[in-house]
Design an enzyme around this catalytic site. Structure first.
Site, short mmCIF file in Angstrom:
data_model
loop_
_atom_site.label_atom_id
_atom_site.label_comp_id
_atom_site.label_asym_id
_atom_site.label_seq_id
_atom_site.Cartn_x
_atom_site.Cartn_y
_atom_site.Cartn_z
N ASP A 177 0.84 -1.21 0.00
CA ASP A 177 0.00 0.00 0.00
C ASP A 177 0.87 1.26 0.00
O ASP A 177 1.98 1.26 -0.53
CB ASP A 177 -0.91 -0.06 1.25
N HIS A 204 -3.47 6.04 4.01
CA HIS A 204 -4.28 4.93 3.49
C HIS A 204 -3.81 3.58 4.03
O HIS A 204 -4.61 2.81 4.58
CB HIS A 204 -4.22 4.98 1.96
N SER A 250 -11.33 -0.31 -0.56
CA SER A 250 -10.04 -0.41 0.16
C SER A 250 -10.24 -0.80 1.60
O SER A 250 -9.37 -1.46 2.19
CB SER A 250 -9.33 0.95 0.17
#
Ligand code: CA
Ligand code: CA
Ligand code: CA
Ligand code: CA
Length: 454
Positions: free
Chosen positions: A161, A219, A398
């Protein structure tokens, strides 16, 4: 998610920032890195009809969406509950607002202030407790509020990621370290295990090519917490292997992503979480390389959990059977493609779908709940104490993806000898049926932790 005409190599994180749900027409390039503003979560009201909601929205310039036709539940975005209440009598609504929850916003470091701080080791864990389900709404939804003895022990989830903020006090106890290497002030600048990477002690940053895969976006940290955060993770005792392949804006290329996946396989990750993707219309050599790497995971018993996508440039879910998203669409039995449902087990408006290619759904957050709550980049730029923890809400496929990765880790901790295929089948066969998913999601179901571990 790239939009049509984008360079096919570009691949992005799959998160929707709730502040921008009101303007779904924005392209992802504008969404990436955009700040979340406070109190932008949607609110739900029960209206007499859709037409009433429509006329209200048109007159006053906000957005609405029908959540549940039968219950006449309408979601409003872009208007405060106070304002909507004022309009209610005029619109002859049957009930008052039933839900209004602001987005949690921590004052996180600006991405640019995140430096290559080394991993300082485990903070004393604050493990899941009876209060966790009060904060992490999705735990009850998938019956993960109370866990038995199997909590992910002995299982490694690679988070490929934007990196992971490994010093977050609710992640640091679970960071997977490489016993052959050291970094930071202990670095010896030698590739001790001969894997081609010098001092890869706590994962690797393939984007910047350094030994510090710390998250400069937020994220990957959020994703890691959903899967294996000590306080709110689905598998609170699983290990997290941080692998950075996307930049601070959440973008990257297929070659770097393939490198990151290959490393995760080599480091014996049991599960690889891929909350990223992009549309692919031609199998170029880069795409073929990615496919080969993912398929090679089978011989190492590695299961890949992938995000199906957030609907492309218009933010409205697309069919992956018709328009493939990679890596989610890689046709290999060690891949699970995940769609996102709201808290009513209904497919979210942004989630991609495909009865042949999207295998199961998990909670991904919706604007009225403010998204799923998970770990954020904290205040500390060094060793972090308990007070410096940070949390935020995000939504998207996600977020649904690491829920499934966490479940895979729970299963693996209960059945350590299971193959990737047995874990995959157990996940897909023990979900809870939702008629809303019929024709959209292959298993027609939402993951369920209790069923899977029974
Ligand atoms: Ca090494
Ligand atoms: Ca070394
Ligand atoms: Ca770095
Ligand atoms: Ca779309």
């Amino acid at each position: 998610m790239g939009h049509k005409g984008n360079n096919m190599k570009r691949i992005s994180l799959l998160v929707i920032m709730s502040a921008l749900l009101a303007s779904c027409g924005k392209e992802l390039a504008q969404i990436q890195g955009a700040p979340q503003s406070q109190n932008q979560a949607g609110i739900i009201a029960s209206c007499t009809t859709k037409e009433v909601a429509q006329s209200l929205a048109t007159t006053h310039g906000f957005k609405y969406r029908v959540i549940n036709k039968k219950a006449k539940l309408i979601e409003f975005v872009g208007i405060s509950s106070k304002e909507l209440k004022k309009l209610l009598p005029k619109a002859k609504l049957t009930q008052n607002i039933v839900y209004d929850k602001p987005v949690v916003k921590s004052d996180q470091f600006a991405a640019s202030s995140v430096s290559n701080t080394p991993f300082y080791g485990a903070h004393t864990p604050s493990y899941r407790n009876s209060q966790s389900a009060n904060y992490f709404d999705h735990l009850s939804q998938i019956e993960a509020a109370s866990l038995g003895q199997y909590q992910g022990q002995g299982v490694t989830i690679a988070i490929v990621d934007t990196g992971v903020y490994y010093n977050h006090p609710h992640l640091s106890p679970n960071i997977k370290t490489n016993p052959s290497e050291s970094h930071g002030s202990n670095a010896d600048h030698i590739d001790n295990d001969g894997n081609g990477l010098v001092d890869d002690y706590a994962g690797w940053d393939f984007y910047n090519n350094d030994a510090y895969p710390i998250d400069d976006n937020g994220h990957g940290t959020h994703v890691a917490g959903l899967a294996a955060g000590t306080l709110g993770g689905i598998a609170p005792k699983a290990k997290i292997l941080p692998i950075k392949v996307l930049n601070s804006q959440g973008s990257g290329d297929l070659g770097t992503i393939a490198q990151g996946i290959l490393y995760a396989i080599d480091m014996n990750a049991d599960i690889i979480n891929l909350s990223l993707g992009g549309n692919v219309s031609t199998i170029t050599s880069d795409v073929q390389n990615l496919i080969n790497v993912v398929v090679s995971g089978k011989s190492h018993n590695t299961l890949m959990i992938t995000a199906s996508g957030n609907g492309g440039s218009d933010g409205v879910g697309d069919c992956n059977d018709a328009a493939p998203v990679y890596p989610a669409n890689i046709n290999s039995n060690n891949v699970i493609s995940v769609g996102a449902v709201n808290s009513f087990n209904r497919l979210t408006s942004y989630s991609n779908f495909g009865q042949n290619t999207v295998h199961i759904a998990a909670p991904g957050g919706d604007s009225f709940t403010g998204g799923l709550l998970s770990t954020d980049i904290p205040y500390c730029n060094g060793p972090c104490n308990e007070d410096s923890h940070a949390y935020t809400n995000k939504m998207g496929t996600s977020m649904a993806t690491p829920i499934v990765s966490g479940l895979a880790a729970l299963i693996k901790s209960k059945y350590p000898n299971y193959t990737y295929l047995q874990i995959r089948e157990l996940i897909l066969n023990t979900g809870v049926y939702s008629s809303d998913l019929d024709g959209f999601i292959q298993s027609k179901s939402v993951v369920n932790v209790k069923n899977a571990l029974q």
